[in-house]
Scaffold this motif. Structure first.
Motif, mmCIF file in Angstrom:
data_model
loop_
_atom_site.group_PDB
_atom_site.id
_atom_site.type_symbol
_atom_site.label_atom_id
_atom_site.label_comp_id
_atom_site.label_asym_id
_atom_site.label_seq_id
_atom_site.Cartn_x
_atom_site.Cartn_y
_atom_site.Cartn_z
ATOM 1 N N ARG A 93 0.835 -1.201 0.000
ATOM 2 C CA ARG A 93 0.000 0.000 0.000
ATOM 3 C C ARG A 93 0.872 1.255 0.000
ATOM 4 N NH1 ARG A 93 -1.782 3.875 3.091
ATOM 5 N NH2 ARG A 93 -3.891 4.668 2.825
ATOM 6 N N GLU A 94 1.900 1.285 0.833
ATOM 7 C CA GLU A 94 2.770 2.457 0.920
ATOM 8 C C GLU A 94 3.507 2.726 -0.394
ATOM 9 O OE1 GLU A 94 2.825 4.928 3.139
ATOM 10 O OE2 GLU A 94 1.115 3.803 3.926
ATOM 11 N N LYS A 95 3.852 1.669 -1.116
ATOM 12 C CA LYS A 95 4.480 1.862 -2.431
ATOM 13 C C LYS A 95 3.515 2.561 -3.373
ATOM 14 C CE LYS A 95 7.860 -1.864 -2.365
ATOM 15 N NZ LYS A 95 8.280 -3.141 -2.960
ATOM 16 N N ARG A 96 2.229 2.184 -3.317
ATOM 17 C CA ARG A 96 1.224 2.856 -4.150
ATOM 18 C C ARG A 96 1.040 4.311 -3.708
ATOM 19 N NH1 ARG A 96 -1.551 -2.199 -4.374
ATOM 20 N NH2 ARG A 96 -1.823 -2.812 -6.539
ATOM 21 N N VAL A 97 0.985 4.537 -2.399
ATOM 22 C CA VAL A 97 0.834 5.905 -1.891
ATOM 23 C C VAL A 97 1.985 6.771 -2.400
ATOM 24 C CG1 VAL A 97 0.927 7.331 0.204
ATOM 25 C CG2 VAL A 97 -0.524 5.292 0.148
ATOM 26 N N GLN A 98 3.192 6.243 -2.349
ATOM 27 C CA GLN A 98 4.356 6.996 -2.816
ATOM 28 C C GLN A 98 4.258 7.265 -4.315
ATOM 29 O OE1 GLN A 98 8.138 5.060 -2.175
ATOM 30 N NE2 GLN A 98 9.261 6.956 -2.469
ATOM 31 N N ARG A 99 3.913 6.240 -5.092
ATOM 32 C CA ARG A 99 3.835 6.396 -6.547
ATOM 33 C C ARG A 99 2.766 7.402 -6.947
ATOM 34 N NH1 ARG A 99 2.463 2.315 -11.416
ATOM 35 N NH2 ARG A 99 3.596 3.462 -12.979
ATOM 36 N N PHE A 100 1.563 7.278 -6.364
ATOM 37 C CA PHE A 100 0.488 8.190 -6.728
ATOM 38 C C PHE A 100 0.683 9.570 -6.103
ATOM 39 C CE2 PHE A 100 -1.425 4.228 -8.063
ATOM 40 C CZ PHE A 100 -2.021 4.602 -9.262
ATOM 41 N N GLY A 101 1.374 9.653 -4.972
ATOM 42 C CA GLY A 101 1.724 10.954 -4.398
ATOM 43 C C GLY A 101 2.649 11.725 -5.329
ATOM 44 N N GLU A 102 3.615 11.028 -5.905
ATOM 45 C CA GLU A 102 4.506 11.653 -6.892
ATOM 46 C C GLU A 102 3.715 12.062 -8.133
ATOM 47 O OE1 GLU A 102 7.704 12.606 -6.657
ATOM 48 O OE2 GLU A 102 7.549 12.018 -4.552
ATOM 49 N N ALA A 103 2.743 11.228 -8.526
ATOM 50 C CA ALA A 103 1.913 11.561 -9.682
ATOM 51 C C ALA A 103 1.126 12.845 -9.425
ATOM 52 C CB ALA A 103 0.961 10.409 -10.001
ATOM 53 N N LEU A 104 0.586 13.025 -8.223
ATOM 54 C CA LEU A 104 -0.141 14.253 -7.911
ATOM 55 C C LEU A 104 0.773 15.471 -7.969
ATOM 56 C CD1 LEU A 104 -2.606 12.488 -7.106
ATOM 57 C CD2 LEU A 104 -2.959 14.125 -5.272
ATOM 58 N N LYS A 105 1.997 15.340 -7.503
ATOM 59 C CA LYS A 105 2.949 16.455 -7.594
ATOM 60 C C LYS A 105 3.207 16.804 -9.060
ATOM 61 C CE LYS A 105 5.320 15.356 -3.291
ATOM 62 N NZ LYS A 105 6.550 14.811 -2.707
ATOM 63 N N THR A 106 3.324 15.780 -9.905
ATOM 64 C CA THR A 106 3.524 16.010 -11.333
ATOM 65 C C THR A 106 2.301 16.681 -11.940
ATOM 66 O OG1 THR A 106 5.032 14.139 -11.495
ATOM 67 C CG2 THR A 106 4.019 14.892 -13.553
ATOM 68 N N MET A 107 1.093 16.218 -11.573
ATOM 69 C CA MET A 107 -0.129 16.834 -12.084
ATOM 70 C C MET A 107 -0.205 18.304 -11.694
ATOM 71 S SD MET A 107 -3.169 14.033 -11.681
ATOM 72 C CE MET A 107 -2.581 12.821 -10.514
ATOM 73 N N LYS A 108 0.165 18.611 -10.456
ATOM 74 C CA LYS A 108 0.175 20.003 -9.989
ATOM 75 C C LYS A 108 1.139 20.829 -10.837
ATOM 76 C CE LYS A 108 1.673 22.778 -5.991
ATOM 77 N NZ LYS A 108 0.540 23.651 -5.709
ATOM 78 N N ALA A 109 2.349 20.331 -11.025
ATOM 79 C CA ALA A 109 3.358 21.059 -11.801
ATOM 80 C C ALA A 109 2.891 21.274 -13.237
ATOM 81 C CB ALA A 109 4.688 20.313 -11.774
ATOM 82 N N LEU A 110 2.335 20.245 -13.868
ATOM 83 C CA LEU A 110 1.838 20.368 -15.236
ATOM 84 C C LEU A 110 0.706 21.393 -15.321
ATOM 85 C CD1 LEU A 110 1.744 16.594 -16.202
ATOM 86 C CD2 LEU A 110 3.326 18.302 -17.123
ATOM 87 N N SER A 111 -0.205 21.337 -14.361
ATOM 88 C CA SER A 111 -1.360 22.244 -14.360
ATOM 89 C C SER A 111 -0.946 23.687 -14.137
ATOM 90 C CB SER A 111 -2.346 21.830 -13.280
ATOM 91 O OG SER A 111 -2.853 20.541 -13.546
ATOM 92 N N GLU A 112 -0.026 23.904 -13.204
ATOM 93 C CA GLU A 112 0.391 25.269 -12.905
ATOM 94 C C GLU A 112 1.290 25.844 -13.992
ATOM 95 O OE1 GLU A 112 1.851 25.059 -8.870
ATOM 96 O OE2 GLU A 112 -0.184 25.220 -8.062
ATOM 97 N N ALA A 113 1.944 24.992 -14.763
ATOM 98 C CA ALA A 113 2.792 25.455 -15.857
ATOM 99 C C ALA A 113 1.980 25.793 -17.096
ATOM 100 C CB ALA A 113 3.843 24.410 -16.202
ATOM 101 N N SER A 114 0.775 25.216 -17.200
ATOM 102 C CA SER A 114 -0.036 25.471 -18.396
ATOM 103 C C SER A 114 -0.589 26.893 -18.380
ATOM 104 C CB SER A 114 -1.167 24.447 -18.500
ATOM 105 O OG SER A 114 -2.082 24.608 -17.456
ATOM 106 N N ARG A 115 -0.743 27.434 -19.552
ATOM 107 C CA ARG A 115 -1.259 28.798 -19.699
ATOM 108 C C ARG A 115 -2.778 28.797 -19.602
ATOM 109 N NH1 ARG A 115 2.702 32.381 -20.478
ATOM 110 N NH2 ARG A 115 4.511 31.578 -21.557
ATOM 111 N N ASP A 116 -3.337 29.915 -19.173
ATOM 112 C CA ASP A 116 -4.801 30.061 -19.160
ATOM 113 C C ASP A 116 -5.324 29.894 -20.584
ATOM 114 O OD1 ASP A 116 -4.844 32.740 -16.717
ATOM 115 O OD2 ASP A 116 -4.713 30.585 -16.455
ATOM 116 N N LYS A 117 -6.431 29.199 -20.706
ATOM 117 C CA LYS A 117 -7.002 28.949 -22.032
ATOM 118 C C LYS A 117 -8.137 29.883 -22.321
ATOM 119 C CE LYS A 117 -5.393 24.305 -22.222
ATOM 120 N NZ LYS A 117 -5.566 22.981 -22.627
#
Length: 170
Positions: free
Chosen positions: A146-170
């Motif tokens: 379970r903790e391995k999944r938490v770590q993997r998906f936690g990193e995915a959320l950080k990536t999603m945040k970075a991608l979203s905040e880097a994108s320009r307003d549409k």
């Protein structure tokens, strides 16, 4: 009266050799959240396509059936190692399921990705997973998986945040 009837029915089934109830499955849940400094619609436009998961989990993904974002769409992750199907959706979320036996030692796997508006300029990404861990081992082994999944998906959320905040307003 109903209780007595249910007990009599259970006793009758046992007498006929009906299988006993299996032990309670090892349900595991993961619930992760990440606030984002972008409006919900903009975040969803950046991370909400069914195969966007490939970008934030760093795994090859392709849509193999259905229409992206619609119930019944099927994605193939990791070149056939994982197949997932959309089973529900809203404008800012989708819920998917993985067929039993897709991943060794696991069944009943459901995930939900959603973006929740917090204000006109901020939102929250919410990722929830529910699955049955049938893997070998004791509770410590289940917790480690379970903790391995938490770590993997936690990193995915950080990536999603970075991608979203880097994108320009549409």
């Amino acid at each position: 009266m109903m209780k007595a009837y249910a007990l009599a029915m259970a006793a009758g089934l046992m007498a006929w050799g009906a299988p006993a109830m299996a032990e309670t499955p090892a349900y595991q849940t993961i619930h992760l959240e990440q606030e984002v400094a972008r409006p919900a619609a903009q975040v969803w436009a950046r991370i909400g396509k069914f195969c966007d998961i490939g970008e934030w989990l760093h795994a090859p993904c392709r849509l193999v059936a259905g229409k992206d974002g619609e119930v019944g769409a099927v994605r193939d992750l990791n070149n056939g190692r994982v197949i997932e199907v959309i089973v529900g959706r809203t404008d800012l979320s989708y819920t998917y399921a993985m067929p039993d036996g897709m991943v060794e030692g696991q069944s009943f796997y459901h995930g939900n990705l959603a973006v929740v508006p917090l204000s006109k300029s901020t939102s929250r990404i919410v990722y929830s997973i529910l699955y049955v861990d049938k893997g070998a081992g004791d509770e410590a082994g289940r917790n480690e998986r379970r903790e391995k999944r938490v770590q993997r998906f936690g990193e995915a959320l950080k990536t999603m945040k970075a991608l979203s905040e880097a994108s320009r307003d549409k």
